[in-house]
Enzyme design. Structure first.
Site, PDB file in Angstrom:
ATOM      1  N   LYS A  68     -14.673   8.461  -3.673  1.00  0.00           N
ATOM      2  CA  LYS A  68     -15.921   8.819  -2.980  1.00  0.00           C
ATOM      3  C   LYS A  68     -16.421  10.176  -3.465  1.00  0.00           C
ATOM      4  O   LYS A  68     -17.627  10.387  -3.645  1.00  0.00           O
ATOM      5  CB  LYS A  68     -15.699   8.805  -1.459  1.00  0.00           C
ATOM      6  CG  LYS A  68     -15.382   7.406  -0.937  1.00  0.00           C
ATOM      7  CD  LYS A  68     -14.767   7.381   0.472  1.00  0.00           C
ATOM      8  CE  LYS A  68     -14.122   6.021   0.722  1.00  0.00           C
ATOM      9  NZ  LYS A  68     -13.271   5.992   1.927  1.00  0.00           N
TER      10      LYS A  68
ATOM     11  N   LYS B 189       0.883  14.503   1.245  1.00  0.00           N
ATOM     12  CA  LYS B 189      -0.465  14.817   0.769  1.00  0.00           C
ATOM     13  C   LYS B 189      -0.643  16.322   0.541  1.00  0.00           C
ATOM     14  O   LYS B 189      -1.623  16.755  -0.051  1.00  0.00           O
ATOM     15  CB  LYS B 189      -1.504  14.288   1.753  1.00  0.00           C
ATOM     16  CG  LYS B 189      -1.514  12.757   1.854  1.00  0.00           C
ATOM     17  CD  LYS B 189      -2.533  12.272   2.878  1.00  0.00           C
ATOM     18  CE  LYS B 189      -2.460  10.785   3.155  1.00  0.00           C
ATOM     19  NZ  LYS B 189      -3.105   9.959   2.111  1.00  0.00           N
TER      20      LYS B 189
ATOM     21  N   THR C  92      -8.499   6.548  -1.943  1.00  0.00           N
ATOM     22  CA  THR C  92      -9.851   6.014  -2.124  1.00  0.00           C
ATOM     23  C   THR C  92     -10.882   7.117  -1.862  1.00  0.00           C
ATOM     24  O   THR C  92     -12.000   7.051  -2.371  1.00  0.00           O
ATOM     25  CB  THR C  92     -10.116   4.824  -1.183  1.00  0.00           C
ATOM     26  OG1 THR C  92      -9.634   5.160   0.124  1.00  0.00           O
ATOM     27  CG2 THR C  92      -9.416   3.570  -1.670  1.00  0.00           C
TER      28      THR C  92
ATOM     29  N   LYS D 145      -8.438  13.701   4.616  1.00  0.00           N
ATOM     30  CA  LYS D 145      -7.540  12.547   4.555  1.00  0.00           C
ATOM     31  C   LYS D 145      -6.563  12.698   5.710  1.00  0.00           C
ATOM     32  O   LYS D 145      -6.560  13.727   6.380  1.00  0.00           O
ATOM     33  CB  LYS D 145      -6.775  12.534   3.226  1.00  0.00           C
ATOM     34  CG  LYS D 145      -6.170  13.896   2.867  1.00  0.00           C
ATOM     35  CD  LYS D 145      -5.428  13.895   1.537  1.00  0.00           C
ATOM     36  CE  LYS D 145      -6.297  13.980   0.308  1.00  0.00           C
ATOM     37  NZ  LYS D 145      -6.382  12.741  -0.434  1.00  0.00           N
ATOM     38  N   ARG D 146      -5.755  11.684   5.969  1.00  0.00           N
ATOM     39  CA  ARG D 146      -4.754  11.853   7.025  1.00  0.00           C
ATOM     40  C   ARG D 146      -3.847  13.031   6.709  1.00  0.00           C
ATOM     41  O   ARG D 146      -3.623  13.372   5.551  1.00  0.00           O
ATOM     42  CB  ARG D 146      -3.931  10.560   7.179  1.00  0.00           C
ATOM     43  CG  ARG D 146      -4.649   9.484   7.968  1.00  0.00           C
ATOM     44  CD  ARG D 146      -5.024   9.946   9.363  1.00  0.00           C
ATOM     45  NE  ARG D 146      -3.854   9.975  10.219  1.00  0.00           N
ATOM     46  CZ  ARG D 146      -3.550   9.038  11.106  1.00  0.00           C
ATOM     47  NH1 ARG D 146      -4.365   8.015  11.318  1.00  0.00           N
ATOM     48  NH2 ARG D 146      -2.468   9.131  11.828  1.00  0.00           N
TER      49      ARG D 146
ATOM     50  N   HIS E 203       0.807  -1.227   0.000  1.00  0.00           N
ATOM     51  CA  HIS E 203       0.000   0.000   0.000  1.00  0.00           C
ATOM     52  C   HIS E 203       0.835   1.270   0.000  1.00  0.00           C
ATOM     53  O   HIS E 203       0.286   2.354   0.205  1.00  0.00           O
ATOM     54  CB  HIS E 203      -0.917   0.045   1.221  1.00  0.00           C
ATOM     55  CG  HIS E 203      -1.968  -1.010   1.246  1.00  0.00           C
ATOM     56  ND1 HIS E 203      -3.235  -0.814   0.741  1.00  0.00           N
ATOM     57  CD2 HIS E 203      -1.939  -2.273   1.701  1.00  0.00           C
ATOM     58  CE1 HIS E 203      -3.949  -1.921   0.907  1.00  0.00           C
ATOM     59  NE2 HIS E 203      -3.179  -2.826   1.487  1.00  0.00           N
TER      60      HIS E 203
HETATM   61  C1  26Q Z   1       3.615   0.434  10.024  1.00  0.00           C
HETATM   62  C2  26Q Z   1       4.566   0.104  10.967  1.00  0.00           C
HETATM   63  C3  26Q Z   1       4.491   0.613  12.244  1.00  0.00           C
HETATM   64  C4  26Q Z   1       3.430   1.442  12.589  1.00  0.00           C
HETATM   65  C5  26Q Z   1       2.467   1.759  11.651  1.00  0.00           C
HETATM   66  C6  26Q Z   1       2.567   1.263  10.364  1.00  0.00           C
HETATM   67  C7  26Q Z   1       1.542   1.601   9.365  1.00  0.00           C
HETATM   68  C8  26Q Z   1       0.195   1.630   9.711  1.00  0.00           C
HETATM   69  C9  26Q Z   1      -0.764   1.972   8.772  1.00  0.00           C
HETATM   70  C10 26Q Z   1       1.893   1.902   8.062  1.00  0.00           C
HETATM   71  C11 26Q Z   1       0.942   2.238   7.134  1.00  0.00           C
HETATM   72  C12 26Q Z   1      -0.403   2.273   7.479  1.00  0.00           C
HETATM   73  C13 26Q Z   1      -1.459   2.643   6.544  1.00  0.00           C
HETATM   74  C14 26Q Z   1      -1.242   2.901   5.268  1.00  0.00           C
HETATM   75  C15 26Q Z   1      -2.315   3.337   4.377  1.00  0.00           C
HETATM   76  O1  26Q Z   1      -3.423   3.606   4.793  1.00  0.00           O
HETATM   77  N1  26Q Z   1      -2.028   3.412   3.083  1.00  0.00           N
HETATM   78  C16 26Q Z   1      -3.009   3.835   2.118  1.00  0.00           C
HETATM   79  O2  26Q Z   1      -3.670   2.678   1.641  1.00  0.00           O
HETATM   80  C17 26Q Z   1      -4.768   3.014   0.816  1.00  0.00           C
HETATM   81  C18 26Q Z   1      -5.477   1.728   0.447  1.00  0.00           C
HETATM   82  O3  26Q Z   1      -4.724   0.985  -0.440  1.00  0.00           O
HETATM   83  C19 26Q Z   1      -4.283   3.788  -0.411  1.00  0.00           C
HETATM   84  O4  26Q Z   1      -5.407   4.187  -1.138  1.00  0.00           O
HETATM   85  C20 26Q Z   1      -3.468   5.018   0.000  1.00  0.00           C
HETATM   86  O5  26Q Z   1      -2.911   5.637  -1.132  1.00  0.00           O
HETATM   87  C21 26Q Z   1      -2.383   4.594   0.966  1.00  0.00           C
HETATM   88  O6  26Q Z   1      -1.700   5.743   1.451  1.00  0.00           O
END
Ligand code: 26Q
Length: 795
Positions: A633, A527, A629, A521-522, A333
């Site tokens: 929407k 971003k 995503t 978004k976050r 991702h």
């Molecule tokens: C990893 C290691 C330690 C702590 C946290 C994490 C961690 C947690 C959550 C790393 C990444 C995430 C989340 C990532 C995320 O939401 N990515 C998004 O995924 C969406 C679905 O595929 C995409 O549409 C977005 O582009 C992408 O940023």
């Protein structure tokens, strides 16, 4: 008997036995629980039937550390096709359905995109009658609740289980033990039904709760060690306490590693236990199971299944590896280097020595295999799963999976051509793309009833609800002014509703006749909310200079949480809140622009914002947003994209037409070209108006209360700060082009029919972005599972 009467009776019974009072005497929270429990009585029998239906069939399992479900009530009522009846029942008993709905806490067990994608996938699979089980963690606290104090983000615990969770059922008899070097704990499953839209399938989301083997140590208690008497309990429960609020930066924390192994081990034990009930050997294991890894977070599943096979079930290493590789598939991702998970060897060794041993074995085998292909030494090094002192989870995931996919075309291409190129050369057949999608049931049918009804009326069918490609037929109305005006009327209704909600919840009055320009978004540097902020400030200064400037009034709406330790992201929140304060309180600009940063942006808030948006801000630095995503929407609700050529934006404009959206800025190729010679000062000094807004960070325009976050932000743009190059995300470089695109929006928006056409083309071409399409692709191309839909239709 009358259906409404039965539900009411169940509610009354429930409030008596659980709250000790009559329904009428209950608080809104209690009424909400009573209704949900009454519905569960309806749901459980067909849920059990659905489980039987897939016996002896291949199934898919989604392993994810996050599920961003939002609220369940309305969604379940719609999917069960009983929403009208229940609303009428609430009316009969004098309760506002809306209040009941609002009483439900969001199940916010995820950070953002990746967690929400998991939730959309579950909805689609159940709707399409695919057997997909979700496995994850039942965090006691989800993503933090956000408050603003003085414009700064302040975090509070998300105690979502305060009133209990009526939608889950604890399965005491199916708990399993998970072993760490430090001791053993229980994983207790809580099952939530995932109800397909008018389908015959109710799938399961199984979330594990961490509990101690022994809740209380009497010996320690008797020795007057009161803290030690409950230490085991506390240690175990800490594992499932809280979701890590980081949505990118890798954090090598032992508790997070415990969380990962905890839910992965429990889930695999569960799967293997079920398999053994009907099978005496493991030859057919991968024939019956496909396990999707949602990013690298559950990758420890690969060595864990090897452990179960080789050390418990007595299979050979070779046979086990063969089964493992044919069972797992991995979704990537992110392209951000800093988000690629790696774990210090010493953490793994200390907590999971057996698993570490197996990872070493897997790495040795990989090196051997590479040797067989003539790849040695430094060339082999780039594949190593264990590099220096850390374990590269992506390498383990790729080597142990039959499929590796990205989440939008450009993202999958970049994985193949750049980030994972060495792996692509080794296993080209494993790489594929699965462009993300969203469920139209939540993001249109539920959140935008007005537009849904209109679409159904025009198409003379509601089949778009389960086949979004049907929207294409709306294109025939592209020159029908009545239809376009009706669309604009509906948009206005949604904008009025949002204005009312924002006034109530955020205390800001907005002009619902203005353009709603939205970025939700976050909060993350890549971003580029800061680019949006700079443009707003520039517009403000231009308006100050020329109060008669001809612009369509605009409301800039933001919603975003920043990871609590991500100080630069928090600085941007503060900056935007300060801009809001300045702009909203300056009568000189005659209310032409307003800025609102909504507090505690979350799924249930998003459901109100997307339908009301006029402009979808998708302005990430090209090559950084894997897919996005939220962009889908907006599109589905008729808001053109103002965006860069990044992630799924590219596919969105391919579908809806570049003329119907507003693309600007550097592309991936441009960035590769200019990267090494980029000098932000050139733009800072050369682009009219840019220096003025950048300098507002340091010239006293705003006050960061002595925290220094503004000057740090300024330095990150011009001097480069804390590991990254000056203006690492090319904000200054893209500013002028962005401002021009914003000007084009202003000009085109004035011609209401012309604007409506662009919105309409977006809606009509949103079909591709249904998560139903995405799930079909996973089911056919990776999982090889069958839907039971056909059988039902034939009968
Ligand atoms: C990893 C290691 C330690 C702590 C946290 C994490 C961690 C947690 C959550 C790393 C990444 C995430 C989340 C990532 C995320 O939401 N990515 C998004 O995924 C969406 C679905 O595929 C995409 O549409 C977005 O582009 C992408 O940023």
């Amino acid at each position: 008997m009358d259906y409404k009467f039965i539900i009411k009776q169940r509610m009354e019974g429930y409030t008596l036995t659980s709250f000790g009072k009559n329904l009428q005497e209950c608080s809104i929270n209690e009424k909400h629980i009573a209704l949900s429990k009454a519905l569960m009585e309806e749901i459980v029998p067909p849920w059990r039937e659905s489980e039987k239906k897939f016996k002896d069939k291949k199934r898919a399992y989604y392993l994810s550390s996050e599920y961003l479900m939002g609220r369940a009530l309305s969604n379940n009522l719609i999917n069960l096709n009983i929403k009208n009846e229940i609303e009428s029942l609430m009316n009969d008993i004098g309760v506002s359905y809306n209040d009941i709905e609002e009483a439900e806490e969001d199940a916010a067990l995820g950070n953002g995109g990746l967690g929400r994608l998991a939730a959309c996938f579950l909805d689609s699979a159940a709707t399409l009658d695919y057997p997909l089980t979700g496995y994850g963690i039942r965090y006691a606290f989800g993503i933090f609740k956000q408050k603003f104090m003085d414009g700064f983000q302040v975090e509070a615990a998300d105690d979502w289980l305060k009133y209990g969770d009526p939608w889950s059922i604890r399965k005491e008899d199916e708990k399993v033990r998970v072993r760490f070097s430090s001791g053993e704990i229980y994983a207790v499953p809580y099952d939530t039904p995932i109800i397909g839209y008018k389908s015959n399938t109710i799938n399961t989301l199984r979330l594990w709760k961490a509990e101690p083997l022994e809740v209380f140590n009497f010996k320690e208690f008797n020795d007057q060690h009161y803290d030690l008497a409950v230490k085991e309990k506390n240690d175990a429960e800490n594992i499932g306490k809280v979701l890590y609020p980081n949505d990118s930066n890798d954090e090598g924390k032992i508790l997070r590693l415990k969380q990962q192994y905890f839910f992965v081990s429990a889930s695999l034990q569960d799967i293997v236990r079920n398999y053994k009930m009907n099978h005496s050997d493991f030859k057919d294991f991968s024939y019956y199971h496909a396990i999707q890894l949602n990013d690298t977070h559950p990758t420890v599943a690969i060595p864990e299944l090897m452990r179960i096979f080789t050390r418990i079930e007595g299979l050979s290493w070779e046979e086990s590896w063969n089964i493992v590789v044919n069972t797992f598939a991995y979704t990537n991702h992110t392209l951000l280097a800093e988000a690629l998970e790696q774990w210090p060897v010493k953490l793994y060794k200390a907590l999971l020595p057996e698993i570490y041993d197996i990872i070493v074995g897997i790495n040795n085998q990989l090196m051997h295999e590479l040797g067989g292909r003539g790849i040695y030494n430094s060339e082999a090094y780039q594949y190593e799963i264990i590099q220096h002192d850390s374990i590269k989870m992506a390498h383990l995931a790729i080597y142990g999976s039959k499929s590796i996919n990205g989440v939008a075309k450009i993202h999958s291409d970049l994985l193949k051509d750049r980030e994972l190129n060495q792996w692509y050369r080794l296993y080209p057949e494993r790489f594929n793309n699965k462009t993300n999608g969203i469920t139209q049931r939540r993001w249109l049918l539920q959140s935008n009833q007005e537009l849904s009804n209109f679409i159904t009326e025009l198409l003379q069918t509601d089949s778009w609800i389960t086949d979004l490609s049907k929207l294409k037929d709306l294109e025939r109305y592209i020159n029908d002014e009545n239809v376009l005006r009706k669309f604009l009327d509906i948009k206005q209704i949604k904008k009025d509703q949002l204005a009312e909600y924002i006034l109530k919840h955020d205390g800001v009055q907005i002009d619902s006749k203005s353009i709603y320009d939205v970025q939700i978004k976050r909060m993350h540097e890549y971003k580029r909310q800061l680019l949006n902020a700079f443009h707003i400030l520039d517009l403000y200064y231009r308006l100050k200079e020329d109060p008669n400037m001809d612009i369509v009034p605009r409301t800039f709406i933001f919603g975003a949480k920043a990871a609590p330790g991500y100080f630069r992201a928090k600085a941007v929140i503060k900056f935007i809140n300060d801009i809001a304060n300045l702009v909203n309180n300056d009568s000189d600009i005659g209310g032409k622009i307003r800025v609102v940063f909504v507090e505690n942006y979350r799924v249930s808030y998003a459901e109100r914002i997307f339908p009301a948006a006029d402009v979808s801000e998708q302005i990430s630095t090209a090559g950084k947003e894997a897919s996005g995503t939220g962009n889908m929407k907006f599109m589905l609700n008729g808001a053109p994209t103002l965006g860069t050529y990044d992630g799924a934006n590219i596919e969105i404009v391919q579908e809806a037409g570049e003329d119907n959206n507003f693309i600007f800025g550097l592309r991936v190729e441009d960035i590769m070209e200019i990267q090494s010679s980029y000098n932000p000062y050139e733009y800072y000094n050369g682009v009219p108006g840019l220096r003025r807004v950048v300098d507002s960070l340091i010239n006293g325009t705003f006050d960061d209360k002595g925290t220094g976050v503004y000057s740090e932000l300024y330095d990150s743009l011009l001097k480069g700060a804390n590991w990254h190059r000056p203006d690492n995300y090319f904000i200054l470089k893209d500013f002028e082009d962005y401002r021009n695109a914003q000007q084009a929006i202003n000009d085109i928006y004035k011609d209401r029919i012309n604007w409506a056409k662009r919105c309409w083309m977006n809606i009509a071409n949103a079909g591709k972005f249904s998560s139903d399409r995405t799930i079909e692709e996973y089911a056919r191309e990776i999982w090889n599972i069958e839907s039971t839909k056909q059988e039902v239709n034939i009968r």
